[in-house]
Design a protein around this motif. Sequence first.
Motif, PDB file in Angstrom:
ATOM      1  N   ASP A 153     -12.563   2.188 -41.039  1.00  9.82           N
ATOM      2  CA  ASP A 153     -13.668   2.314 -41.152  1.00  9.82           C
ATOM      3  C   ASP A 153     -14.171   1.277 -40.167  1.00  9.82           C
ATOM      4  N   GLU A 154     -13.855  -0.471 -40.595  1.00  2.00           N
ATOM      5  CA  GLU A 154     -13.981  -1.028 -39.567  1.00  2.00           C
ATOM      6  C   GLU A 154     -13.769  -1.124 -38.221  1.00  2.00           C
ATOM      7  N   ALA A 155     -12.651  -0.523 -37.827  1.00  2.00           N
ATOM      8  CA  ALA A 155     -11.822   0.098 -36.315  1.00  2.00           C
ATOM      9  C   ALA A 155     -13.185   0.940 -36.182  1.00  2.00           C
ATOM     10  N   PHE A 156     -13.972   2.638 -36.911  1.00  2.00           N
ATOM     11  CA  PHE A 156     -14.672   3.202 -36.434  1.00  2.00           C
ATOM     12  C   PHE A 156     -15.935   2.107 -36.323  1.00  2.00           C
ATOM     13  N   TYR A 157     -16.494   1.330 -36.789  1.00  2.00           N
ATOM     14  CA  TYR A 157     -18.226   0.669 -36.680  1.00  2.00           C
ATOM     15  C   TYR A 157     -18.001   0.262 -36.003  1.00  2.00           C
ATOM     16  N   ARG A 158     -16.464  -0.636 -35.365  1.00  2.00           N
ATOM     17  CA  ARG A 158     -16.642  -1.198 -33.615  1.00  2.00           C
ATOM     18  C   ARG A 158     -16.979  -0.544 -32.814  1.00  2.00           C
ATOM     19  N   GLN A 159     -16.353   0.871 -32.946  1.00  2.00           N
ATOM     20  CA  GLN A 159     -17.031   1.086 -31.645  1.00  2.00           C
ATOM     21  C   GLN A 159     -17.770   2.400 -31.477  1.00  2.00           C
ATOM     22  N   ASN A 160     -18.576   2.237 -32.748  1.00  2.00           N
ATOM     23  CA  ASN A 160     -19.972   3.613 -32.724  1.00  2.00           C
ATOM     24  C   ASN A 160     -20.153   3.058 -33.226  1.00  2.00           C
ATOM     25  N   ARG A 161     -20.924   1.681 -33.385  1.00  2.00           N
ATOM     26  CA  ARG A 161     -22.303   1.034 -33.683  1.00  2.00           C
ATOM     27  C   ARG A 161     -23.530   1.704 -33.877  1.00  2.00           C
ATOM     28  N   GLU A 162     -23.783   2.629 -32.472  1.00  2.00           N
ATOM     29  CA  GLU A 162     -24.691   2.321 -31.696  1.00  2.00           C
ATOM     30  C   GLU A 162     -25.194   4.203 -32.562  1.00  2.00           C
ATOM     31  N   LEU A 163     -23.864   4.495 -33.389  1.00  2.00           N
ATOM     32  CA  LEU A 163     -24.156   5.974 -34.109  1.00  2.00           C
ATOM     33  C   LEU A 163     -24.159   5.025 -35.901  1.00  2.00           C
ATOM     34  N   VAL A 164     -23.557   4.011 -36.100  1.00  2.00           N
ATOM     35  CA  VAL A 164     -24.094   3.586 -37.601  1.00  2.00           C
ATOM     36  C   VAL A 164     -24.875   3.039 -37.900  1.00  2.00           C
ATOM     37  N   ASP A 165     -25.360   2.550 -36.743  1.00  2.00           N
ATOM     38  CA  ASP A 165     -26.789   1.060 -37.825  1.00  2.00           C
ATOM     39  C   ASP A 165     -28.057   2.237 -36.970  1.00  2.00           C
ATOM     40  N   LEU A 166     -28.708   2.458 -38.133  1.00  2.00           N
ATOM     41  CA  LEU A 166     -29.922   3.239 -38.272  1.00  2.00           C
ATOM     42  C   LEU A 166     -30.803   2.504 -37.151  1.00  2.00           C
ATOM     43  N   LYS A 167     -31.553   3.403 -36.364  1.00  2.00           N
ATOM     44  CA  LYS A 167     -32.593   2.609 -34.772  1.00  2.00           C
ATOM     45  C   LYS A 167     -33.503   1.968 -35.693  1.00  2.00           C
ATOM     46  N   ARG A 168     -34.356   2.945 -36.152  1.00  2.00           N
ATOM     47  CA  ARG A 168     -35.592   2.519 -37.083  1.00  2.00           C
ATOM     48  C   ARG A 168     -35.501   1.797 -38.991  1.00  2.00           C
ATOM     49  N   PRO A 169     -34.314   1.476 -38.723  1.00  2.00           N
ATOM     50  CA  PRO A 169     -34.583   0.559 -40.269  1.00  2.00           C
ATOM     51  C   PRO A 169     -36.110   0.353 -41.059  1.00  2.00           C
TER      52      PRO A 169
END
Length: 183
Positions: A153-169
């Motif tokens: 999950d950490e590797a996926f998050y590092r590579q896909n942060r733009e998918l995971v982080d909600l843009k409108r918190p």
Amino acid sequence: MSPYDLPTKADIGGVEYDIRSDYRAALDAIQVMADRELDDEERTVLVLSVFYPDFDSMPPGSWQEAVDYVYWFIGGGKRETGAPKPRLMDWEQDFPIICAPVNRVLGTEVRALGYMHWWTFLSAYGEIGDCTFAQVVSIRKKRQQGKKLDKADEAFYRQNRELVDLKRPETASEAAAFDEWIK
């Protein structure tokens, strides 16, 4: 209404109104509901105009009932009760990674269809299973709960942060304002 029916009309104040029942209209209404730059009245008018083709003929005294129906419809015929849950997804941001598994479930490209009832789309969404979207939501949930991510999950998050982080918190004050609007 039978549990086998897909609603395409709403009885509001004793008057039957057509509704835009296509999944795109529901997603447009959700997008308007989430728009924090609009005040309550602007949001109400826009949501109702997106959802009801004949909104201009609806008396303002019926608007609250009409909004309640929109929420019921978008909820798949249910109204959410209880404490609000943490936001783990955003229909607009996540649509590109929701679409592929929905297509897989339905066996067709939903964006190419002229019409698909929102409840049909929701049913497929509920069956998407293991996919990129599910992984993204799982990571969001772990992060919100302060849980440590495993190595994958950490590797996926590092590579896909733009998918995971909600843009409108959603801040606490935004959540409270939104909750007030829907009451």
